[in-house]
Design a protein around this motif. Structure first.
Motif, short mmCIF file in Angstrom:
data_model
loop_
_atom_site.label_atom_id
_atom_site.label_comp_id
_atom_site.label_asym_id
_atom_site.label_seq_id
_atom_site.Cartn_x
_atom_site.Cartn_y
_atom_site.Cartn_z
N ARG A 63 1.19 -10.02 -5.75
CA ARG A 63 1.45 -11.41 -5.38
C ARG A 63 2.85 -11.58 -4.79
O ARG A 63 3.49 -12.60 -4.98
N GLN A 64 3.30 -10.57 -4.06
CA GLN A 64 4.65 -10.60 -3.49
C GLN A 64 4.62 -10.49 -1.97
O GLN A 64 5.63 -10.15 -1.35
N GLY A 65 3.47 -10.75 -1.36
CA GLY A 65 3.38 -10.76 0.09
C GLY A 65 3.59 -9.39 0.71
O GLY A 65 3.45 -8.35 0.06
N LEU A 66 3.98 -9.40 1.98
CA LEU A 66 4.14 -8.16 2.72
C LEU A 66 5.33 -7.34 2.21
O LEU A 66 5.30 -6.11 2.24
N ALA A 67 6.37 -8.01 1.74
CA ALA A 67 7.50 -7.28 1.16
C ALA A 67 7.05 -6.51 -0.09
O ALA A 67 7.46 -5.37 -0.31
N GLY A 68 6.20 -7.13 -0.88
CA GLY A 68 5.66 -6.47 -2.06
C GLY A 68 4.76 -5.30 -1.70
O GLY A 68 4.77 -4.26 -2.37
N ILE A 69 3.98 -5.46 -0.64
CA ILE A 69 3.13 -4.37 -0.16
C ILE A 69 3.98 -3.16 0.22
O ILE A 69 3.65 -2.02 -0.10
N SER A 70 5.08 -3.40 0.91
CA SER A 70 5.98 -2.31 1.31
C SER A 70 6.53 -1.58 0.10
O SER A 70 6.59 -0.34 0.07
N ARG A 71 6.94 -2.33 -0.92
CA ARG A 71 7.47 -1.70 -2.14
C ARG A 71 6.38 -0.88 -2.83
O ARG A 71 6.63 0.25 -3.29
N ASP A 72 5.18 -1.44 -2.93
CA ASP A 72 4.07 -0.72 -3.57
C ASP A 72 3.82 0.60 -2.87
O ASP A 72 3.68 1.65 -3.51
N LEU B 29 -4.70 6.65 -10.61
CA LEU B 29 -5.18 5.42 -9.98
C LEU B 29 -4.00 4.50 -9.70
O LEU B 29 -3.16 4.26 -10.59
N TYR B 30 -3.94 3.97 -8.48
CA TYR B 30 -2.85 3.08 -8.07
C TYR B 30 -3.42 1.83 -7.41
O TYR B 30 -4.56 1.81 -6.95
N SER B 31 -2.57 0.80 -7.35
CA SER B 31 -2.94 -0.41 -6.61
C SER B 31 -1.82 -0.75 -5.64
O SER B 31 -0.64 -0.69 -5.99
N ALA B 32 -2.19 -1.11 -4.43
CA ALA B 32 -1.23 -1.54 -3.41
C ALA B 32 -1.62 -2.91 -2.90
O ALA B 32 -2.76 -3.12 -2.49
N GLY B 33 -0.67 -3.84 -2.96
CA GLY B 33 -0.95 -5.18 -2.45
C GLY B 33 -1.53 -6.14 -3.47
O GLY B 33 -2.14 -7.13 -3.10
N PHE B 34 -1.32 -5.87 -4.75
CA PHE B 34 -1.84 -6.74 -5.81
C PHE B 34 -0.72 -7.42 -6.60
O PHE B 34 -0.97 -7.96 -7.67
#
Length: 390
Positions: free
Chosen positions: A359-368, A352-357
């Motif tokens: 609280r780091q905006g779009l840059a955080g989404i990319s890293r996730d 199980l993974y989470s993407a976009g949680f």
């Protein structure tokens, strides 16, 4: 009759996080399916955002993995421009989400995830069997309107969440109260003011107000200097730009803007013109609401104001708890947010993974997205090696 579908990776949500994760998996030739409850991708941007919205950070901090913005894209991308980018991104990486698919439950049993999905159009049900599940529904699942005495029972005007607000045309000449001093609240208040509404804004807690330029400088400086030092410089720049704002009702937090983001998840408010309207008296700052009586709003300091409409820019909450009945991945808390802090927030147990949680905006989404794809690739390769050795 339920239809059963087997897939290696099931991604729940077709916003930027879901699209980015699917793109990273596709580049590694890892089979995946994206399901989305709405009838389009990026529904928050396409259906639940106001017209004048622009990305608040420069484009280099907002692009998704493996596809930069075109060279002629403005530094601060418009809502329309970002939606076009997301649609192009999905096409480029051959992502075809399955729309109108509302997840009803997900649980882990016998080495596989079972995810029950209902088609919102036909009412039919499908059951996905997946080795890996990526929750990409994000932090903004549902808009939050606080419980205020008298709001539901007696308010005689119109009220809405900021996700329903488009522009201020219909509010011209009316008394409008905006609740919330984050980016959405301040920008909506400014937009209403440009449409000649009579605007008040509720500022309930200390807030950092900065400019896009200050944020850009700060993010560049963070590559070389510690957060606390960068915060001091950014606060100084904000003071030089705006002066003291406390006399207008905007009190700065004791913790600096970037450290505050790390600790609380709350971003600094980027001014698009609202501060000037507040200083001129065109927008009035008021404290928290105590109660509502008809069209009369009573504030905690005893002041009252007659309002025709209220816009609640009071944030969102995660929708995870609605379908992840038992967190067999031990990833999410009861609030629907990851138990672990950034940067360990993206991986749970049992696939199980989470993407976009984060609280780091779009840059955080990319890293996730990139972390998740690399981790799944390593597990798939490991399992293949184990099978070969048996």
């Amino acid at each position: 009759m339920e239809k059963e579908i087997e897939v290696l990776v099931l991604i729940i949500g077709a916003g930027p996080a879901g699209l980015a994760t699917s793109a990273c998996l596709n580049r590694l030739n890892i089979p995946n399916i994206v399901v989305e409850r709405e009838d389009c991708s990026a529904s928050l941007w396409k259906r639940r955002s106001y017209d004048r919205l622009n990305l608040h950070l420069a484009k280099q901090f907002c692009q998704l993995p493996h596809m930069p913005f075109p060279p002629n894209t403005p530094t601060f991308v418009s809502k329309v421009g970002f939606i076009s980018y997301l649609d192009g991104y999905a096409t480029h990486f051959n992502i075809s989400p399955r729309y109108n698919q509302s997840v009803k439950s997900a649980y882990f049993d016998g080495g596989q995830w079972t995810v029950e999905v209902e088609n919102a159009e036909t009412g039919s049900r499908e059951v996905y069997s997946a080795r890996f599940v990526v929750a990409a529904t994000g932090e903004n699942g549902h808009g939050v309107i606080p419980e205020i005495p008298g709001l539901v029972e007696s308010f005689e005007g119109e009220y809405m969440h900021s996700s329903e607000y488009k522009n201020g045309e219909k509010f011209a000449g009316k008394n409008v109260l905006v609740v919330g001093s984050g980016n959405s609240g301040m920008e909506i208040a400014y937009d209403l003011s440009t449409w000649n509404a009579k605007v008040s804004i509720v500022v309930r807690s200390p807030v950092h107000v900065v400019t896009r330029g200050i944020v850009w400088i700060g993010m560049w400086l963070l590559k070389f200097f510690p957060v606390k030092l960068v915060d001091r410089w950014c606060v100084l720049l904000a003071e030089l730009r705006f002066g003291s704002l406390s006399r207008y009702g905007l009190v700065r937090p004791k913790i600096g803007p970037f450290m505050n983001k790390i600790i609380t998840g709350r971003s600094p408010t980027i001014d698009v013109g609202c501060v000037g309207e507040i200083k001129s008296g065109k927008i009035q700052v008021v404290p928290s609401i105590k109660r509502i009586e008809g069209k009369r709003v009573v504030f905690v300091d005893g002041r009252t104001r007659i309002v025709d409409s209220i816009v609640f820019a009071t944030g969102y909450k995660s929708s995870i708890s609605k379908w992840l009945q038992v967190d067999n991945g031990n990833l999410f808390s009861e609030s629907g947010m990851p138990k672990s802090e950034f940067s360990d927030h993206w991986k749970g147990k049992n696939g199980l993974y989470s993407a976009g949680f984060g609280r780091q905006g779009l840059a955080g989404i990319s890293r996730d997205a990139q972390n998740i794809a690399r981790d799944i690739e390593s597990l798939v390769c490991l399992r293949s090696m184990n099978k070969l050795s048996c």
